[in-house]
Design a protein around this motif. Structure first.
Motif, PDB file in Angstrom:
ATOM      1  N   ALA A  45       0.984  -1.014   0.036  1.00  0.00           N
ATOM      2  CA  ALA A  45      -0.098   0.249  -0.172  1.00  0.00           C
ATOM      3  C   ALA A  45       1.020   1.372   0.061  1.00  0.00           C
ATOM      4  O   ALA A  45       0.739   2.324  -0.757  1.00  0.00           O
ATOM      5  CB  ALA A  45      -0.983   0.010   1.226  1.00  0.00           C
ATOM      6  N   VAL A  51      -1.364   6.695  -2.629  1.00  0.00           N
ATOM      7  CA  VAL A  51      -1.677   6.770  -1.113  1.00  0.00           C
ATOM      8  C   VAL A  51      -0.705   7.546  -0.370  1.00  0.00           C
ATOM      9  O   VAL A  51       0.515   7.521  -0.492  1.00  0.00           O
ATOM     10  CB  VAL A  51      -1.399   5.210  -0.758  1.00  0.00           C
ATOM     11  CG1 VAL A  51      -1.345   5.101   0.761  1.00  0.00           C
ATOM     12  CG2 VAL A  51      -2.394   4.350  -1.477  1.00  0.00           C
ATOM     13  N   VAL A  54      -0.910   5.095   5.345  1.00  0.00           N
ATOM     14  CA  VAL A  54      -1.538   3.714   5.678  1.00  0.00           C
ATOM     15  C   VAL A  54      -1.835   3.880   6.973  1.00  0.00           C
ATOM     16  O   VAL A  54      -0.991   3.685   8.062  1.00  0.00           O
ATOM     17  CB  VAL A  54      -0.762   2.580   5.181  1.00  0.00           C
ATOM     18  CG1 VAL A  54      -1.450   1.384   5.617  1.00  0.00           C
ATOM     19  CG2 VAL A  54      -0.196   2.742   3.908  1.00  0.00           C
ATOM     20  N   LEU A  72      -6.732   3.622   4.522  1.00  0.00           N
ATOM     21  CA  LEU A  72      -5.758   4.444   3.818  1.00  0.00           C
ATOM     22  C   LEU A  72      -6.298   5.784   3.776  1.00  0.00           C
ATOM     23  O   LEU A  72      -7.501   6.329   3.792  1.00  0.00           O
ATOM     24  CB  LEU A  72      -5.502   3.947   2.471  1.00  0.00           C
ATOM     25  CG  LEU A  72      -5.428   2.578   2.109  1.00  0.00           C
ATOM     26  CD1 LEU A  72      -5.357   2.061   0.467  1.00  0.00           C
ATOM     27  CD2 LEU A  72      -4.134   2.022   2.778  1.00  0.00           C
ATOM     28  N   PRO A  74      -5.883   8.668   0.985  1.00  0.00           N
ATOM     29  CA  PRO A  74      -5.341   9.248  -0.606  1.00  0.00           C
ATOM     30  C   PRO A  74      -4.589  10.504  -0.581  1.00  0.00           C
ATOM     31  O   PRO A  74      -4.814  11.381   0.263  1.00  0.00           O
ATOM     32  CB  PRO A  74      -6.705   9.071  -1.130  1.00  0.00           C
ATOM     33  CG  PRO A  74      -7.749   9.491  -0.256  1.00  0.00           C
ATOM     34  CD  PRO A  74      -7.145   8.982   1.295  1.00  0.00           C
ATOM     35  N   ILE A  85      -6.785   3.018  -6.755  1.00  0.00           N
ATOM     36  CA  ILE A  85      -6.252   2.485  -5.629  1.00  0.00           C
ATOM     37  C   ILE A  85      -6.570   0.991  -5.136  1.00  0.00           C
ATOM     38  O   ILE A  85      -5.760   0.442  -5.158  1.00  0.00           O
ATOM     39  CB  ILE A  85      -6.151   3.652  -4.746  1.00  0.00           C
ATOM     40  CG1 ILE A  85      -5.589   4.895  -4.904  1.00  0.00           C
ATOM     41  CG2 ILE A  85      -5.255   2.846  -3.423  1.00  0.00           C
ATOM     42  CD1 ILE A  85      -5.613   6.062  -3.721  1.00  0.00           C
TER      43      ILE A  85
END
Length: 199
Positions: A45, A51, A54, A72, A74, A85
């Motif tokens: 991720a 991203v 996380v 997540l 963004p 994603i």
């Protein structure tokens, strides 16, 4: 013909029964997922260019199957980015980690000392009682999380044309790009497109 129809019904019931049994076995076999698997999913991720952060990676084992859920942040609050994603990470995770049955994603925003909120208003600044997407204006309010006091207030026009397709989703994206994390509405239930773009 009756015997053939009966066989078809029996086969369908048998198939349904097997599905229910397999689902029950998966639940009974639930167990914590290995830490190295969670860290691998986290690394995948983090490597995605869209991203920003996380927040968490959780998962469980169900027999030989693995179920993962990632929260997540963004880089940009756009529905198209969220879809990309999700698709990219699901493909990468399933390719690099064995026996992944399902991957779920939750997109959140960074929490700071204040929370940007919004509500629909008319042009005089009064609460708008119609549909969310049809509001002529929005009141953007930033609230201090420690004191509950209003830090800033801004009145903005609804930039999406009245005849625009998917107006609710477009308005939601506009507010999300302004950093809005919470929306106060008199509507009992926002349309699906709007819920997908803002809180």
């Amino acid at each position: 013909m009756d015997s053939i129809a009966a066989l078809v019904v029996v086969a369908f019931l048998a198939f349904s029964g097997v599905e229910v049994m397999v689902g029950g076995i998966k639940v009974l076999l639930d167990a914590s997922i290995e830490e190295e698997v969670l860290e691998k999913a986290r690394g995948i991720a983090w490597d995605h260019p869209l991203v920003k952060d996380v927040v968490s990676v959780e998962g469980r084992n169900s027999g030989s199957y693995r179920f993962l859920e990632l929260s997540l942040v963004p880089r940009d609050y756009d529905l198209r980015d969220a879809e990309k994603i999700s698709a990219d990470l699901k493909a990468s995770i399933c390719e690099e980690i064995d026996n992944v049955e399902e991957v779920l994603f939750d997109f959140s925003v960074e929490r700071g000392e204040s929370v940007p909120c919004a509500t629909a208003t008319d042009r005089e600044g009064k609460l708008f009682t119609g549909r969310f997407a049809e509001a002529p204006c929005f009141e953007l309010v930033e609230i201090d999380t420690s004191t509950g006091q209003v830090v800033s207030r801004e009145h903005v026009d609804n930039p999406v044309p009245e005849d625009a397709v998917g107006r609710g989703a477009r308005v939601a994206v506009f507010l999300a790009r302004r950093g809005v994390e919470a929306f106060v509405s008199v509507e009992p239930k926002l349309e699906a497109g709007a819920r997908g773009g803002s809180s």
